[in-house]
Design a protein around this motif. Sequence first.
Motif, short mmCIF file in Angstrom:
data_model
loop_
_atom_site.label_atom_id
_atom_site.label_comp_id
_atom_site.label_asym_id
_atom_site.label_seq_id
_atom_site.Cartn_x
_atom_site.Cartn_y
_atom_site.Cartn_z
N SER A 86 1.76 10.05 -12.67
CA SER A 86 2.85 9.38 -13.38
C SER A 86 2.55 7.89 -13.51
O SER A 86 1.74 7.32 -12.78
N GLU A 87 3.25 7.26 -14.45
CA GLU A 87 3.07 5.82 -14.66
C GLU A 87 3.50 5.03 -13.43
O GLU A 87 2.86 4.04 -13.05
N ARG A 88 4.58 5.45 -12.78
CA ARG A 88 5.03 4.76 -11.59
C ARG A 88 4.03 4.91 -10.44
O ARG A 88 3.81 3.96 -9.67
N PHE A 89 3.43 6.09 -10.32
CA PHE A 89 2.41 6.30 -9.29
C PHE A 89 1.23 5.35 -9.53
O PHE A 89 0.73 4.71 -8.60
N ASN A 90 0.79 5.25 -10.78
CA ASN A 90 -0.36 4.40 -11.10
C ASN A 90 -0.04 2.91 -10.97
O ASN A 90 -0.95 2.09 -10.87
N SER A 91 1.25 2.57 -10.96
CA SER A 91 1.62 1.16 -10.82
C SER A 91 1.49 0.66 -9.40
O SER A 91 1.50 -0.55 -9.15
N VAL A 127 0.81 -1.22 0.00
CA VAL A 127 0.00 0.00 0.00
C VAL A 127 0.84 1.27 0.00
O VAL A 127 0.30 2.37 0.00
N TRP A 128 2.15 1.16 -0.01
CA TRP A 128 3.00 2.34 0.14
C TRP A 128 3.27 2.98 -1.23
O TRP A 128 3.34 2.32 -2.26
N ILE A 129 3.45 4.33 -1.23
CA ILE A 129 3.77 5.08 -2.43
C ILE A 129 5.15 5.71 -2.24
O ILE A 129 5.30 6.63 -1.42
N PRO A 130 6.18 5.25 -2.94
CA PRO A 130 7.54 5.78 -2.74
C PRO A 130 7.60 7.29 -2.90
O PRO A 130 6.81 7.90 -3.64
N SER A 131 8.54 7.90 -2.22
CA SER A 131 8.62 9.37 -2.14
C SER A 131 8.88 10.03 -3.49
O SER A 131 8.51 11.19 -3.70
N SER A 132 9.50 9.32 -4.43
CA SER A 132 9.84 9.94 -5.72
C SER A 132 8.69 9.90 -6.72
O SER A 132 8.79 10.48 -7.80
N TYR A 133 7.58 9.25 -6.36
CA TYR A 133 6.46 9.10 -7.29
C TYR A 133 5.55 10.32 -7.22
O TYR A 133 5.22 10.78 -6.13
#
Length: 409
Positions: A288-293, A278-284
């Motif tokens: 963005s595509e990485r956020f949606n992943s 459930v975590w969202i890394p700080s750089s996302y």
Amino acid sequence: MAKILLKYLWIACLLTQSCAAVQPQANPDVKVVTAEGQAAINKSAPLLAKKQALQDAIRQASMQGSVNVHSQTLIDQNNVSIDAVSMRTAAAVNNTKILKEWTTDNIYHVIATVELSADNSCSPHYRKRIIATGFPLANQGQMSAHETQDLHTGIPRELNNLLMESGNFIVSNSANINLYPRPDLAPELQDRTAYHPSKLMQIAASNGVQFVLSGVIRDLEVESTEYISGAGPLAFARSLARDVIARRGIGIDVYVHDGFTGALIFQQRYVDTVIGDVWIPSSYTVGSERFNSTSTGEKITQIIEQASNDISRALSCYPFTTRIIEVKDNQVFIEAGAQERINVGDQLVVYSSTGEDLNVDGGMSFVGRDKQPTGVLTIINITPRYAIGRLEVPARELGIRVGDWAKSW
């Protein structure tokens, strides 16, 4: 035979100036109603009376659609003290066409056809301006310091992008502004200042927008990993699994205020649950595509898309409004032009201020000045950012000033 009979009934309606005849149409979700409306001609302003008569015809036609009726009767000492009936139509008006118009005894009459849509949506003619402000987190402790810090500004930014892509909005971004010092109390603004417009209305006026978008991230709580019942290898394994596979709630409130009046016209809460990583890394960043992943990012993106659709639908039938920025003799300059799809020949109703500023709550809440329709502005020239119109009665006689409103009826 039925078609011939319907045709004669339609002709009879026009000849007798009666209302409530329904035309046949191909789309079963659209009901076309013919209605008559009327309005008094005041201050030698027939164009305004025409607009008001058309509005009356629309009101009459709407009552032929889906109508909710609420009645209230109060009895005091065997006497009726209050006997009230209120009605609200559920259909939306898409198109109108005046078939006949005339005046008698200083009364303007129109007969018009009105398209009523059962799905309660409209096809907006003008593009409306909206500004997005920040979405603060109601509980800062629900976001890890190692997670993205972009939600506060990223959610409204992406909402704005989708609204702009719809083609019906011109957007501005002020996501660095927080309207809610106490997010837990939103949508209450908590900035009441005696005799001054709210912060929300000031933002709308200074940025030349009609709507203000805001919101609050109500919930991003991750299920606690501190306590696991039981003992032994199974409980230990479950405790380790919680660090990788967890449950997270998502709750986002979205609001839209009318920047001219400060009224809250859209409010919706969107909730969901995520299970897994459930975590969202700080750089996302949001969008963005990485956020949606990520599991949480994917759910938030779905909420943003749903909110965009809901806002577009809710505001599609809302009248277009802009401000008067200059008055020169009989010419009026408005803060809308080709970008908003204003065209030469368009007519907008001008609302001017009457009386003094209105304040409630002992003077602590500024409401503004009462605005009343006073004339019709016919557009004679347009630029990308503003348009020039001419009134049927000189502006000085109508008391029209800079800051007044021009509105599609």
